[in-house]
Scaffold this active site. Sequence first.
Site, PDB file in Angstrom:
ATOM      1  N   ASN A   1      69.723  42.363  42.461  1.00  0.00           N
ATOM      2  CA  ASN A   1      69.079  42.918  41.273  1.00  0.00           C
ATOM      3  C   ASN A   1      68.523  44.288  41.640  1.00  0.00           C
ATOM      4  O   ASN A   1      67.505  44.392  42.318  1.00  0.00           O
ATOM      5  CB  ASN A   1      67.956  41.991  40.796  1.00  0.00           C
ATOM      6  CG  ASN A   1      67.181  42.574  39.625  1.00  0.00           C
ATOM      7  OD1 ASN A   1      67.649  43.500  38.958  1.00  0.00           O
ATOM      8  ND2 ASN A   1      65.992  42.047  39.370  1.00  0.00           N
TER       9      ASN A   1
ATOM     10  N   LYS B   1      67.144  46.408  39.789  1.00  0.00           N
ATOM     11  CA  LYS B   1      65.988  46.780  38.963  1.00  0.00           C
ATOM     12  C   LYS B   1      66.193  48.208  38.428  1.00  0.00           C
ATOM     13  O   LYS B   1      67.326  48.591  38.138  1.00  0.00           O
ATOM     14  CB  LYS B   1      64.688  46.594  39.739  1.00  0.00           C
ATOM     15  CG  LYS B   1      64.562  45.170  40.301  1.00  0.00           C
ATOM     16  CD  LYS B   1      63.207  44.853  40.843  1.00  0.00           C
ATOM     17  CE  LYS B   1      63.177  43.413  41.346  1.00  0.00           C
ATOM     18  NZ  LYS B   1      61.834  42.997  41.779  1.00  0.00           N
TER      19      LYS B   1
ATOM     20  N   HIS C   1      63.613  37.230  33.756  1.00  0.00           N
ATOM     21  CA  HIS C   1      63.053  37.679  35.036  1.00  0.00           C
ATOM     22  C   HIS C   1      61.542  37.838  34.906  1.00  0.00           C
ATOM     23  O   HIS C   1      61.025  38.185  33.847  1.00  0.00           O
ATOM     24  CB  HIS C   1      63.695  39.003  35.459  1.00  0.00           C
ATOM     25  CG  HIS C   1      63.361  39.422  36.852  1.00  0.00           C
ATOM     26  ND1 HIS C   1      62.175  40.037  37.167  1.00  0.00           N
ATOM     27  CD2 HIS C   1      64.043  39.293  38.015  1.00  0.00           C
ATOM     28  CE1 HIS C   1      62.150  40.284  38.470  1.00  0.00           C
ATOM     29  NE2 HIS C   1      63.275  39.835  39.000  1.00  0.00           N
TER      30      HIS C   1
ATOM     31  N   GLU D   1      59.522  40.035  35.724  1.00  0.00           N
ATOM     32  CA  GLU D   1      59.058  41.331  35.242  1.00  0.00           C
ATOM     33  C   GLU D   1      59.267  41.469  33.741  1.00  0.00           C
ATOM     34  O   GLU D   1      58.476  42.132  33.059  1.00  0.00           O
ATOM     35  CB  GLU D   1      59.774  42.444  36.012  1.00  0.00           C
ATOM     36  CG  GLU D   1      59.307  42.524  37.459  1.00  0.00           C
ATOM     37  CD  GLU D   1      60.304  43.146  38.412  1.00  0.00           C
ATOM     38  OE1 GLU D   1      60.028  43.110  39.625  1.00  0.00           O
ATOM     39  OE2 GLU D   1      61.364  43.635  37.961  1.00  0.00           O
TER      40      GLU D   1
ATOM     41  N   GLU E   1      61.994  32.273  41.313  1.00  0.00           N
ATOM     42  CA  GLU E   1      61.386  33.475  41.885  1.00  0.00           C
ATOM     43  C   GLU E   1      59.871  33.317  41.893  1.00  0.00           C
ATOM     44  O   GLU E   1      59.220  33.532  40.873  1.00  0.00           O
ATOM     45  CB  GLU E   1      61.815  34.731  41.133  1.00  0.00           C
ATOM     46  CG  GLU E   1      61.842  34.617  39.607  1.00  0.00           C
ATOM     47  CD  GLU E   1      61.920  35.967  38.927  1.00  0.00           C
ATOM     48  OE1 GLU E   1      62.193  36.958  39.609  1.00  0.00           O
ATOM     49  OE2 GLU E   1      61.669  36.014  37.721  1.00  0.00           O
TER      50      GLU E   1
ATOM     51  N   GLY F   1      58.300  41.579  46.028  1.00  0.00           N
ATOM     52  CA  GLY F   1      57.835  42.920  46.351  1.00  0.00           C
ATOM     53  C   GLY F   1      56.536  42.966  47.127  1.00  0.00           C
ATOM     54  O   GLY F   1      55.981  44.032  47.341  1.00  0.00           O
TER      55      GLY F   1
ATOM     56  N   SER G   1      61.692  37.991  47.888  1.00  0.00           N
ATOM     57  CA  SER G   1      61.741  38.812  49.112  1.00  0.00           C
ATOM     58  C   SER G   1      62.736  38.255  50.132  1.00  0.00           C
ATOM     59  O   SER G   1      62.407  38.045  51.296  1.00  0.00           O
ATOM     60  CB  SER G   1      60.341  38.931  49.726  1.00  0.00           C
ATOM     61  OG  SER G   1      59.471  39.637  48.871  1.00  0.00           O
TER      62      SER G   1
END
Length: 290
Positions: free
Chosen positions: A43, A45, A130, A132, A202, A208, A247
């Site tokens: 991904n 992003k 996702h 985010e 996730e 991150g 990660s």
Amino acid sequence: SRCLQAVWCGRHPAGGPSPLWKVTIMPDTTTANGKRRPLVMGNWKMNGRLARNEALLTELKAGLASGFDAIDVAVCPPAPYLGQASKLVAGSAITYGAQNLSTEQDGAYTGEVSSGMLTDLGVKWVLVGHSERRSLYGETDETVAKKTQVALEAGLIPVVCIGETLEERKTGDTEVVLARQLDAVLPVLGSQPASAFVLAYEPVWAIGTGLTATPEQAQEVHRFLRDRLASSGYAQAQEARILYGGSVKAANAGELFAQPDVDGGLVGGASLVANEFIGIAKGAVASLGA
């Protein structure tokens, strides 16, 4: 072998009698030895530029050219670069997906990308829900379920993302949160073959941050999700692929993917570094011998 999925697309614009169907070749989810086929998906992003993308994909094509037939490898660049990606990965085993899609097909929805646009570009996968998208753009469980349905109807393979925050983990609510998120899409997924979708766990607290769930923590959650699928009455729970997405790096991929219910990874930052991503793919190959 492969599973064929036919999707109704209406009739010819000219009004001809022949119906239009889109036939999608769905991937096998198991290998020759009966194990689930690992999927390593990058991904990107909101990262990338034309020159950088070309350099990265060229290096990935060379590094993944042989020895990776037993796994699936995919990249999800930003929407403006999907056309570029389609050309650069042509003739290789690398497939490509999108990071998001709209619940709508056409109309006054400025900035949105529809499933029809994605299929026009030959997209195979699409990320849905996702963390985010949930946290920054307010996507609810209901929105995620709707997007999953739209993706399936278009013949796309949704990669449905679920996960808990650090606060939710600290309060012991991990399973409550995951059950709620999974239950929201079960009515949509329940009638689908395992090859038609992918789940991705996730842990938001590990994205991150440099933190990573231990292999044992990842396995515990993945087992919970598979058991939840099975207890809902889904007959192919053992064939469904569940990715880990917190990660993932070349250094920890092998140990994570060796867990019995971890079927590959949804890779963030490390997917932008060719050697790292190739190393993660090697970890997926190695897991088949675990």
